[in-house]
Design a protein around this motif. Sequence first.
Motif, PDB file in Angstrom:
ATOM      1  N   ASN A 100       0.812  -1.209   0.000  1.00 50.27           N
ATOM      2  CA  ASN A 100       0.000   0.000   0.000  1.00 50.27           C
ATOM      3  C   ASN A 100       0.849   1.265   0.000  1.00 50.27           C
ATOM      4  O   ASN A 100       0.580   2.211  -0.735  1.00 50.27           O
ATOM      5  CB  ASN A 100      -0.954   0.004   1.197  1.00 50.27           C
ATOM      6  CG  ASN A 100      -1.998  -1.089   1.080  1.00 50.27           C
ATOM      7  OD1 ASN A 100      -2.818  -1.107   0.172  1.00 50.27           O
ATOM      8  ND2 ASN A 100      -1.961  -2.036   2.008  1.00 50.27           N
ATOM      9  N   LEU A 101       1.887   1.283   0.813  1.00 48.38           N
ATOM     10  CA  LEU A 101       2.721   2.489   0.864  1.00 48.38           C
ATOM     11  C   LEU A 101       3.520   2.657  -0.426  1.00 48.38           C
ATOM     12  O   LEU A 101       3.783   3.780  -0.859  1.00 48.38           O
ATOM     13  CB  LEU A 101       3.627   2.476   2.094  1.00 48.38           C
ATOM     14  CG  LEU A 101       4.715   1.409   2.217  1.00 48.38           C
ATOM     15  CD1 LEU A 101       5.989   1.780   1.478  1.00 48.38           C
ATOM     16  CD2 LEU A 101       5.022   1.153   3.682  1.00 48.38           C
ATOM     17  N   THR A 102       3.886   1.532  -1.058  1.00 41.96           N
ATOM     18  CA  THR A 102       4.600   1.640  -2.327  1.00 41.96           C
ATOM     19  C   THR A 102       3.680   2.184  -3.411  1.00 41.96           C
ATOM     20  O   THR A 102       4.097   3.002  -4.255  1.00 41.96           O
ATOM     21  CB  THR A 102       5.176   0.280  -2.752  1.00 41.96           C
ATOM     22  OG1 THR A 102       6.070  -0.190  -1.721  1.00 41.96           O
ATOM     23  CG2 THR A 102       5.953   0.390  -4.048  1.00 41.96           C
ATOM     24  N   ALA A 103       2.420   1.763  -3.381  1.00 44.44           N
ATOM     25  CA  ALA A 103       1.452   2.303  -4.338  1.00 44.44           C
ATOM     26  C   ALA A 103       1.292   3.811  -4.156  1.00 44.44           C
ATOM     27  O   ALA A 103       1.294   4.575  -5.130  1.00 44.44           O
ATOM     28  CB  ALA A 103       0.105   1.601  -4.172  1.00 44.44           C
ATOM     29  N   VAL A 104       1.182   4.244  -2.917  1.00 48.75           N
ATOM     30  CA  VAL A 104       1.040   5.678  -2.646  1.00 48.75           C
ATOM     31  C   VAL A 104       2.307   6.427  -3.040  1.00 48.75           C
ATOM     32  O   VAL A 104       2.247   7.565  -3.518  1.00 48.75           O
ATOM     33  CB  VAL A 104       0.687   5.913  -1.169  1.00 48.75           C
ATOM     34  CG1 VAL A 104       0.784   7.387  -0.794  1.00 48.75           C
ATOM     35  CG2 VAL A 104      -0.719   5.390  -0.881  1.00 48.75           C
ATOM     36  N   ALA A 105       3.462   5.792  -2.871  1.00 46.90           N
ATOM     37  CA  ALA A 105       4.721   6.426  -3.261  1.00 46.90           C
ATOM     38  C   ALA A 105       4.799   6.633  -4.773  1.00 46.90           C
ATOM     39  O   ALA A 105       5.632   7.410  -5.246  1.00 46.90           O
ATOM     40  CB  ALA A 105       5.909   5.581  -2.788  1.00 46.90           C
TER      41      ALA A 105
END
Length: 267
Positions: A100-105
């Motif tokens: 999820n955080l990689t997607a947001v990044a």
Amino acid sequence: MAAESADVAEKREDLMVAHRLTALYGLDELSWNHISARTSQGFLITPGNRHYLDVSENDFSHIIKNAKDGLENETGDIIHSAVYDTRPDVGAVVHTHAPNLTAVACLRDGLQIYDQSGALFHNDVAYYDWHGISLDRAEHELIAAAVKGGAMTLMMRNHGACTFGKTVAEAWVRMYYLERTCQLQLKLLQSGAAIHPAPPTWMAHTARLVQNDYPPGMYEWKPLKRWVLTHFRTRDVSSNELSAQTLPTVGQASGHAPSALPGVAKL
């Protein structure tokens, strides 16, 4: 090991616990990524050649004055040394490529905060542009420049994220909440519905409370650590034990988290 201080021994134990939790909550990426803790001589870091459920207290590489001591994950030396050299307030670093955080990044506008738990990150996030796999020593200075402002979270565009803390407990729990905050953001975007923004005044007020009076790890780490030391202390965790424990994790990837795991939500 025998000559190490009790403080270093405790950091090794906390690092082991953090690695177990990272895998159990689905925040890991096979043997990659890294978690570290500062010592008086340098820092302890993920060896890079073991699955996170297989890492023991004795496995962590001790990086002393930027010299590699059996380090398999070379990017860790560059990323983590840049933070420790620049930020004397940081005692631990967690770096992951959680989904999820990689997607947001990868989103142009980065992290957007909409809820109470996300207040932890209000005005406390820095960004770093992707420069490929972090194997070039020149990135040390670039990362140092990105974190020098004092933010406790670094979103690494098109890459992942780092969270910082005075302790392993603080850095790891901050990473847990970062992944949850990013997951919420993606769910809201996927809904297509109009989003009700959090009132700025109350977001700032809540951020001050969360960041100062309830820092991550203050209440969460003790039960998490006790649970891991009780159930996942040794490497000989049977495949049957893991396969029977299928409650979804934050990252929806691990499948290892048992129903008794503290803080797991059915999302």
